[in-house]
Motif scaffolding. Structure first.
Motif, PDB file in Angstrom:
ATOM      1  N   LEU A 411       0.878  -1.168   0.000  1.00  0.00           N
ATOM      2  CA  LEU A 411       0.000   0.000   0.000  1.00  0.00           C
ATOM      3  C   LEU A 411       0.913   1.214   0.000  1.00  0.00           C
ATOM      4  CD1 LEU A 411      -2.585  -1.134   2.684  1.00  0.00           C
ATOM      5  CD2 LEU A 411      -2.829  -1.251   0.198  1.00  0.00           C
ATOM      6  N   GLN A 412       0.742   2.076  -0.980  1.00  0.00           N
ATOM      7  CA  GLN A 412       1.680   3.173  -1.185  1.00  0.00           C
ATOM      8  C   GLN A 412       0.925   4.497  -1.245  1.00  0.00           C
ATOM      9  OE1 GLN A 412       3.242   3.665  -5.172  1.00  0.00           O
ATOM     10  NE2 GLN A 412       5.330   3.814  -4.384  1.00  0.00           N
ATOM     11  N   LEU A 413       1.386   5.464  -0.448  1.00  0.00           N
ATOM     12  CA  LEU A 413       0.805   6.804  -0.460  1.00  0.00           C
ATOM     13  C   LEU A 413       1.733   7.712  -1.262  1.00  0.00           C
ATOM     14  CD1 LEU A 413      -1.626   8.371   0.778  1.00  0.00           C
ATOM     15  CD2 LEU A 413      -0.052   9.110   2.577  1.00  0.00           C
ATOM     16  N   ALA A 439       0.575   8.151   8.032  1.00  0.00           N
ATOM     17  CA  ALA A 439       0.473   9.343   7.190  1.00  0.00           C
ATOM     18  C   ALA A 439       1.623  10.297   7.491  1.00  0.00           C
ATOM     19  CB  ALA A 439      -0.852  10.046   7.432  1.00  0.00           C
ATOM     20  N   PRO A 440       2.237  10.873   6.465  1.00  0.00           N
ATOM     21  CA  PRO A 440       3.299  11.849   6.712  1.00  0.00           C
ATOM     22  C   PRO A 440       2.713  13.153   7.242  1.00  0.00           C
ATOM     23  CG  PRO A 440       2.826  11.717   4.380  1.00  0.00           C
ATOM     24  CD  PRO A 440       1.999  10.654   5.029  1.00  0.00           C
ATOM     25  N   TYR A 446      -3.506  13.555  -1.658  1.00  0.00           N
ATOM     26  CA  TYR A 446      -2.636  12.459  -2.078  1.00  0.00           C
ATOM     27  C   TYR A 446      -3.470  11.314  -2.643  1.00  0.00           C
ATOM     28  CZ  TYR A 446       0.740  15.090   0.646  1.00  0.00           C
ATOM     29  OH  TYR A 446       1.544  16.093   1.132  1.00  0.00           O
ATOM     30  N   GLU A 447      -2.733  10.258  -3.061  1.00  0.00           N
ATOM     31  CA  GLU A 447      -3.390   9.081  -3.610  1.00  0.00           C
ATOM     32  C   GLU A 447      -2.825   7.843  -2.924  1.00  0.00           C
ATOM     33  OE1 GLU A 447      -4.647   8.620  -7.981  1.00  0.00           O
ATOM     34  OE2 GLU A 447      -2.781   7.431  -7.847  1.00  0.00           O
ATOM     35  N   VAL A 463      -6.757  10.446  -0.786  1.00  0.00           N
ATOM     36  CA  VAL A 463      -6.657  10.648   0.659  1.00  0.00           C
ATOM     37  C   VAL A 463      -6.147  12.064   0.889  1.00  0.00           C
ATOM     38  CG1 VAL A 463      -5.508   9.981   2.797  1.00  0.00           C
ATOM     39  CG2 VAL A 463      -6.234   8.225   1.189  1.00  0.00           C
ATOM     40  N   THR A 464      -6.840  12.803   1.754  1.00  0.00           N
ATOM     41  CA  THR A 464      -6.413  14.157   2.114  1.00  0.00           C
ATOM     42  C   THR A 464      -5.814  14.129   3.508  1.00  0.00           C
ATOM     43  OG1 THR A 464      -8.101  15.196   0.736  1.00  0.00           O
ATOM     44  CG2 THR A 464      -7.130  16.532   2.487  1.00  0.00           C
ATOM     45  N   ILE A 465      -4.606  14.673   3.640  1.00  0.00           N
ATOM     46  CA  ILE A 465      -3.949  14.753   4.946  1.00  0.00           C
ATOM     47  C   ILE A 465      -4.137  16.166   5.488  1.00  0.00           C
ATOM     48  CG2 ILE A 465      -1.756  14.590   6.163  1.00  0.00           C
ATOM     49  CD1 ILE A 465      -0.849  12.573   4.111  1.00  0.00           C
TER      50      ILE A 465
END
Length: 727
Positions: A411-413, A439-440, A446-447, A463-465
């Motif tokens: 699984l890669q962000l 999460a960074p 992000y995706e 995905v929104t951080i």
């Protein structure tokens, strides 16, 4: 007095001019110079004897010392430039024929000074055996002039020197040299030569010898088998396969001197047929035995369809010769990437299917020959992801995934507009289909991707951080003073001793530093009796991808293990077979039922075309409890450090970057510590690691740390570090 007239005055001028011209012409003539130089040398010397010559007087450019006969005729041969003498003294080797000579000082092509020299004949005596066997090395005792370059050489019956069979007397010990006799029987001699002139000889009779070889009447193609022999055991003797025409088969030989009690092994040719195993001395066939090489085959059994990228078992039956392997091929015979050595995998190997759909072959290879094969098809796969649309930075969030779940999938962000990982987590379907991703702390859009080991994206969700509401805490897991290993656990160290380990750091070679730290680990850290294995690569053959089991699985004997480590020496130009070494650990640890801790110590990348990531994924997919820790020593390449970290993560272990000896020692100590997992209150595995590793970031909450059968709960508070000790 009457003044001279003009005529008389002109006569005086002409006379004076003639005198000046005369002295200009003859002022440096050899006749005058001969009065200014001298030569001092011995009055007598033996042929070819080095004599010391001293001269006096200033040399002119090109002046030389050389020999002349009694009449003054200059001889060809030895000479020395006067200008090259040290302190006006030099040496020349006397002529090779007895007689009367001169040591001549030659200037301008003429002798201007000389010293008489009488050259006398010299002889030498030789003491040696009356007879010897062909190609035998004998001892020759001699008494001779010991001039520079003197040598002892084998002679034919007519005193003709035999090329290659000689020994310089300067290498003698106590007046004895060793000399090899010819490979053909007959009458010969041994001569003493000075200046290539024979001055003494002694006869010797060389007797023919034979050899016998005992081997099986037939063997399978590429089979390694045992044989015995009797022969002269001369230096360089060897046993080799020869074909029906008597032509040696390249590469299939073994030196007789390396055998134990006249027993050794050979590998049969890959082509069936009639052969001989011949015993050679000085490249002469002196005996052997006939042997038949028979064809053989192998059978492979596997599923007909395999999902793309999946690891799958292949059951096999075959000869199991050294180096036999099973490989995936395209229909046209091109390699499709995945392979496994059968010697590491009794009865069944694990391969990885290509990610490109289509038909493929699996073949059993022995000596490059296909002994058996089967076919299969690669089917397509897909994936789905379910993740929060919005997560806080520096927090772990759970991702539910559906997909192939192959070892090596992640699984890669990522930031869709920029290359590279922001965060990743390897998928492990044995631990369920929920994985936690950290999460960074970089707010933005992000995706999250499901990425196969081969780099294909099977699914992606946005995905929104957002900024974290509170600072996370951290967890540090430490170990007791000694590694806590269960009775069924084992440790295997894989040591890199390839050519790069010969480089120096702080005055010592890397291999010596690695040996010191490994010895300290064995002597001071690992408890005596710990199930232990040592494998080393790169220390036996240059330009080879060789890996060797140095200490097989057994209870650690500290004294024996440190002695074996001390005996390891790095080999210049040896390659780095990381993948093959890791693959062989599965058979090294074949009887271990508990945790298999593998510690790889290396200073460089794979150089033998292996795929360590694929091997590690297969190890993890095997069903055994395997942990791969990697210690990178003196590695400055950031990309290689990242690669090693990914491999270690894939292997359920950790990567330690050791820049110097102290770092290396600390890394090895941590690498053998117990592993642990951290789960949340729902039982989802959030992180794995090794006791003593770097602290791990977690959001505030309650977690469970599990190491083997031991569980401890820990509460993480914002911006604080909590510590758990594994006892």
């Amino acid at each position: 007095m009457k003044a001279p007239g003009q005529g008389e005055f002109m006569q005086h001028l002409r006379f004076l001019a003639a005198v000046v011209f005369f002295f200009l012409i003859v002022g440096v003539s050899p006749a005058l110079q001969a009065q200014e130089v001298s030569v001092t040398a011995p009055a007598e010397a033996g042929i070819n004897q080095a004599i010391e010559i001293t001269v006096s007087g200033p040399p002119a450019k090109g002046d030389i010392l050389r020999f002349a006969d009694e009449s003054g005729k200059l001889l060809k041969g030895a000479y020395v430039y006067v200008g090259n003498l040290k302190n006006n003294t030099g040496t020349l080797a006397a002529p090779l024929e007895p007689g009367k000579y001169q040591v001549a000082y030659v200037s301008g092509g003429k002798i201007v000074a000389s010293s008489p020299l009488t050259v006398t004949a010299v002889t030498a005596t030789l003491t040696l055996p009356e007879s010897a066997k062909i190609s035998e090395t004998i001892e020759v005792q001699f008494d001779g002039p010991l001039n520079k370059g003197d040598y002892v050489q084998m002679l034919k019956s007519d005193e003709t020197p035999i090329r290659g069979l000689y020994a310089y007397v300067v290498n003698a010990k106590n007046g004895i040299v060793k000399l090899r006799v010819p490979a053909e029987g007959g009458d010969y001699g041994v001569g003493y030569f000075t200046g290539k002139k024979l001055i003494g000889s002694s006869p010797i009779s060389v007797q023919g010898v034979t050899a016998t070889v005992s081997a099986p009447g037939s063997v399978s193609a590429n089979e390694t088998f045992e044989l015995s022999f009797e022969g002269p055991l001369n230096h360089g003797d060897y046993l080799q396969f020869v074909d029906a025409n008597g032509t040696p088969v390249r590469g299939l030989y073994r030196y007789a001197g390396q055998a134990k009690k006249n027993v050794t092994t050979l590998t049969a040719p890959v082509e069936p047929g009639s052969y001989r195993i011949a015993y050679f001395t000085a490249k002469k066939d002196i005996g052997g035995t006939a042997i038949t090489v028979t064809g053989t085959n192998a059978t492979l059994t596997m599923m007909e369809t395999v999902p793309a990228g999946a690891h799958f078992p292949v059951a096999w039956q075959g000869p199991n010769n050294s180096g036999d392997l099973i490989r995936v091929l395209r229909p046209d015979g091109a390699n499709a990437g995945s392979y496994a050595y059968v010697g590491n995998n009794p009865e069944s190997v694990t391969l990885r299917a290509p990610e490109e759909l289509g038909d493929y072959r699996v073949v059993y290879l022995s000596g490059g020959q296909v002994l058996g094969e089967t076919s299969f098809s690669v089917a397509g796969v897909s994936a789905q992801l379910d993740a929060p649309a919005e997560v806080e930075g520096n927090q772990r969030f759970n991702v539910t995934w559906e997909g192939p779940g192959n070892h090596g999938d992640i699984l890669q962000l990522v930031d869709p507009g920029k290359p590279g990982n922001l965060a990743y987590r390897y998928i492990d379907k044995e631990k369920g289909n929920i994985s936690a991703v950290l999460a960074p702390n970089l707010p933005g859009d992000y995706e999250l991707r499901y990425l196969t080991q081969g780099g294909k994206v099977l699914a992606a969700v946005p995905v929104t951080i957002i900024p974290a509401k509170q600072e996370p805490g951290s967890l540090e897991v430490v170990a007791a003073a000694k590694p806590l290993l269960g009775p069924d656990d084992a440790i295997e160290v894989v040591l890199d001793a390839s050519g790069s380990m010969l480089q120096r750091q702080d005055g010592d070679r890397r291999i010596d530093i690695a040996k010191r730290t490994l010895t300290a680990l064995i002597s001071d850290t690992l408890p005596n009796g710990t199930p232990f294995v040592l494998r080393v690569f790169g220390h036996k053959e240059a330009d080879k991808c060789r890996t060797d089991l140095e200490i097989p699985l057994g209870a650690l004997d500290r004294a024996a293990a440190t002695a074996r480590v001390e005996g390891v020496t790095a080999m210049n130009l040896a390659k780095t077979p990381i993948a093959d070494s890791l693959a062989r650990t599965m058979s090294d640890l074949g009887t271990v039922t508990g945790e298999r801790i593998i510690v790889l110590i290396t200073d460089g990348e794979e150089t033998c075309d292996g795929d360590p990531a694929d091997v590690i994924a297969k190890m993890r997919a095997s069903g055994y409890d395997v942990r791969v820790n990697i210690v990178g020593y003196a590695i400055d390449d950031a990309a290689l450090q990242e690669t090693f970290a990914l491999w270690a993560d894939l292997g359920g272990g950790e990567y330690f970057n050791a820049g110097n000896e102290a770092d290396l020692a600390a890394a090895l100590t941590k690498a053998v510590n117990p592993s642990f997992t951290v789960t949340d209150e729902a039982g989802t595995v959030l992180s794995e690691g090794i006791a003593g590793g770097a602290p791990i970031t977690f959001a505030a909450g309650t977690y469970t740390v599990t190491a083997g059968a031991r569980e401890q709960q820990v509460t993480i508070e914002p911006a604080k570090r909590s510590t758990v000790t594994i006892e």
